[in-house]
Design an enzyme around this catalytic site. Structure first.
Site, PDB file in Angstrom:
ATOM      1  N   PHE A  45       0.850  -1.275   0.235  1.00  0.00           N
ATOM      2  CA  PHE A  45      -0.191  -0.077  -0.041  1.00  0.00           C
ATOM      3  C   PHE A  45       0.833   0.993  -0.007  1.00  0.00           C
ATOM      4  O   PHE A  45       0.486   2.214  -0.776  1.00  0.00           O
ATOM      5  CB  PHE A  45      -0.774  -0.157   1.321  1.00  0.00           C
ATOM      6  N   VAL A  46       1.860   1.234   0.953  1.00  0.00           N
ATOM      7  CA  VAL A  46       2.908   2.704   1.078  1.00  0.00           C
ATOM      8  C   VAL A  46       3.908   2.387  -0.252  1.00  0.00           C
ATOM      9  O   VAL A  46       4.126   3.482  -0.741  1.00  0.00           O
ATOM     10  CB  VAL A  46       3.291   2.655   2.397  1.00  0.00           C
ATOM     11  N   HIS A  83       8.782  -9.291  -4.195  1.00  0.00           N
ATOM     12  CA  HIS A  83       8.702 -10.646  -3.795  1.00  0.00           C
ATOM     13  C   HIS A  83       7.928 -11.261  -5.062  1.00  0.00           C
ATOM     14  O   HIS A  83       8.072 -12.380  -5.449  1.00  0.00           O
ATOM     15  CB  HIS A  83       7.967 -11.069  -2.676  1.00  0.00           C
ATOM     16  N   TYR A 130       3.227  -7.226  17.232  1.00  0.00           N
ATOM     17  CA  TYR A 130       3.713  -6.556  15.905  1.00  0.00           C
ATOM     18  C   TYR A 130       4.582  -5.384  16.464  1.00  0.00           C
ATOM     19  O   TYR A 130       5.502  -5.006  16.020  1.00  0.00           O
ATOM     20  CB  TYR A 130       2.467  -6.049  15.139  1.00  0.00           C
ATOM     21  N   SER A 178       6.177   1.941  13.261  1.00  0.00           N
ATOM     22  CA  SER A 178       4.652   1.956  13.552  1.00  0.00           C
ATOM     23  C   SER A 178       4.305   2.595  14.998  1.00  0.00           C
ATOM     24  O   SER A 178       5.296   2.690  15.671  1.00  0.00           O
ATOM     25  CB  SER A 178       4.037   0.564  13.709  1.00  0.00           C
ATOM     26  N   ALA A 237       9.083  -3.015   3.742  1.00  0.00           N
ATOM     27  CA  ALA A 237       8.638  -4.645   3.803  1.00  0.00           C
ATOM     28  C   ALA A 237       8.453  -5.110   5.182  1.00  0.00           C
ATOM     29  O   ALA A 237       9.215  -4.455   6.078  1.00  0.00           O
ATOM     30  CB  ALA A 237       9.417  -5.341   3.221  1.00  0.00           C
ATOM     31  N   ALA A 238       7.312  -5.723   5.603  1.00  0.00           N
ATOM     32  CA  ALA A 238       7.305  -6.251   6.992  1.00  0.00           C
ATOM     33  C   ALA A 238       6.043  -7.346   6.973  1.00  0.00           C
ATOM     34  O   ALA A 238       5.125  -7.293   6.267  1.00  0.00           O
ATOM     35  CB  ALA A 238       6.733  -4.904   7.932  1.00  0.00           C
TER      36      ALA A 238
END
Length: 320
Positions: A11-12, A33, A142, A116, A71-72
């Site tokens: 999304f980002v 990926h 998270y 975050s 990425a996460a």
């Protein structure tokens, strides 16, 4: 300047690619990926990117000036992993730190890490705000994984001299947004009466374009080096006000019923949805004064214009 973006199909990341590709004197590389991603033709794609502590990406990092690590393993509801914290750690901590170590060894100058607000915690009072310097207080796996990654990255920066920039976004919304934000748009679009008319909380949000603008600035601004920044639209909203303005963007009426908050919380608790009630009824505000003062940054789009763009994308996607 050569910039590598991980999480480039997300999304980002996908929006960031388009912004960076329009900058002069910037060559953009997308770590992907998947075999194919939607990105500008000027962006070079590095395929088969896997975020893992066992992968050596050093050959792909040589010659890069900046890495934006978006990425996460993202926060998900009803996580099915046997050990959620270890699952988050493998990707968000071990994978990120391995990539950063390889980047430093390859001579990368700056590593921009998309963290975050969950590192700070889950909620504030209506009068308090989170700041970058506040003591971290993550409450879920998270958030813990992002905090541990931040600490590891700072240690790498001190040891190697590679600059690290940490950005902690609040809830991000924009065209293509998913999860609860999308559900709210769907409810409003269908004209469903919602019991959220009496919520007087205060929450910070960030439009996708505002977040991406800040990330792009942090790839090059000298004063961003080794700093942590919070980011928002600079206008905090209650859930009730957000729904009203979202409905206006959709050209729909907001049918909000003023149910007392204590009833909403009680009902959510009985249904095992206390986390959801906290997001709907609780406050979470951030102070972006450091971001403004150090970088001279300000939001590039208003809340209403960002909601309108998200609503337009939502309505167009229904026609397909």
């Amino acid at each position: 300047m050569r910039v590598l973006v991980t999480g480039s199909s997300g999304f980002v990341g996908s929006r960031l690619l388009k912004v960076l590709a329009n900058k002069k004197n910037v060559k953009v590389f997308a770590a992907a990926h998947r075999e194919s991603i939607d990105c500008p033709v000027t962006v070079r794609i590095l395929k088969n990117f896997e975020l893992s502590s066992s992968v050596d990406w050093t050959p792909n990092l040589i010659g890069m000036d900046v890495i934006v690590h978006a990425a996460a393993r993202v926060h998900v509801m009803n996580d099915q992993a046997l050990d959620p914290l270890e699952a988050f750690r493998e990707v968000n901590v071990n994978g990120a730190l391995k990539l950063a170590e390889q980047a430093a060894s390859a001579g990368v100058r700056r590593f921009v890490f998309i963290s975050s607000i969950k590192v700070n915690g889950e909620s504030t009072t209506t009068n308090d705000t989170y700041s970058p310097e506040a003591e971290p207080a993550p409450l879920d796996p998270y958030g813990v994984s992002k905090m541990e990654a931040e600490l590891g990255l700072k240690a790498i920066a001190e040891r190697t001299g590679m600059e690290v920039v940490i950005i902690r976004p609040v809830l991000v919304y924009g065209p293509g947004v998913k999860a609860n934000f999308l559900k709210m748009m769907q409810w409003l679009d269908k004209g469903v009466p919602l019991p959220f008319g009496a919520i007087r909380n205060s929450r910070s949000l960030v439009a996708l374009d505002n977040l991406v603008d800040l990330i792009a600035l942090c790839t090059e601004h000298p004063a961003a080096a080794n700093q942590t920044f919070l980011v928002s639209d600079g206008e905090d909203l209650s859930t009730s006000e957000l729904l009203r303005r979202m409905a206006r963007a959709l050209d729909k009426p907001a049918r909000l019923i003023p149910v007392p908050v204590w009833i909403l919380r009680l009902g959510a608790r009985l249904l095992g949805k206390s986390d959801l009630s906290q997001r709907l009824c609780g406050s979470l505000r951030v102070d972006i004064s450091k971001t403004r003062e150090i970088l001279g940054w300000k939001p590039v789009v208003s809340v209403d214009s960002a909601l309108k763009e998200a609503a337009t994308h939502f309505k167009e996607s229904r026609k397909q």
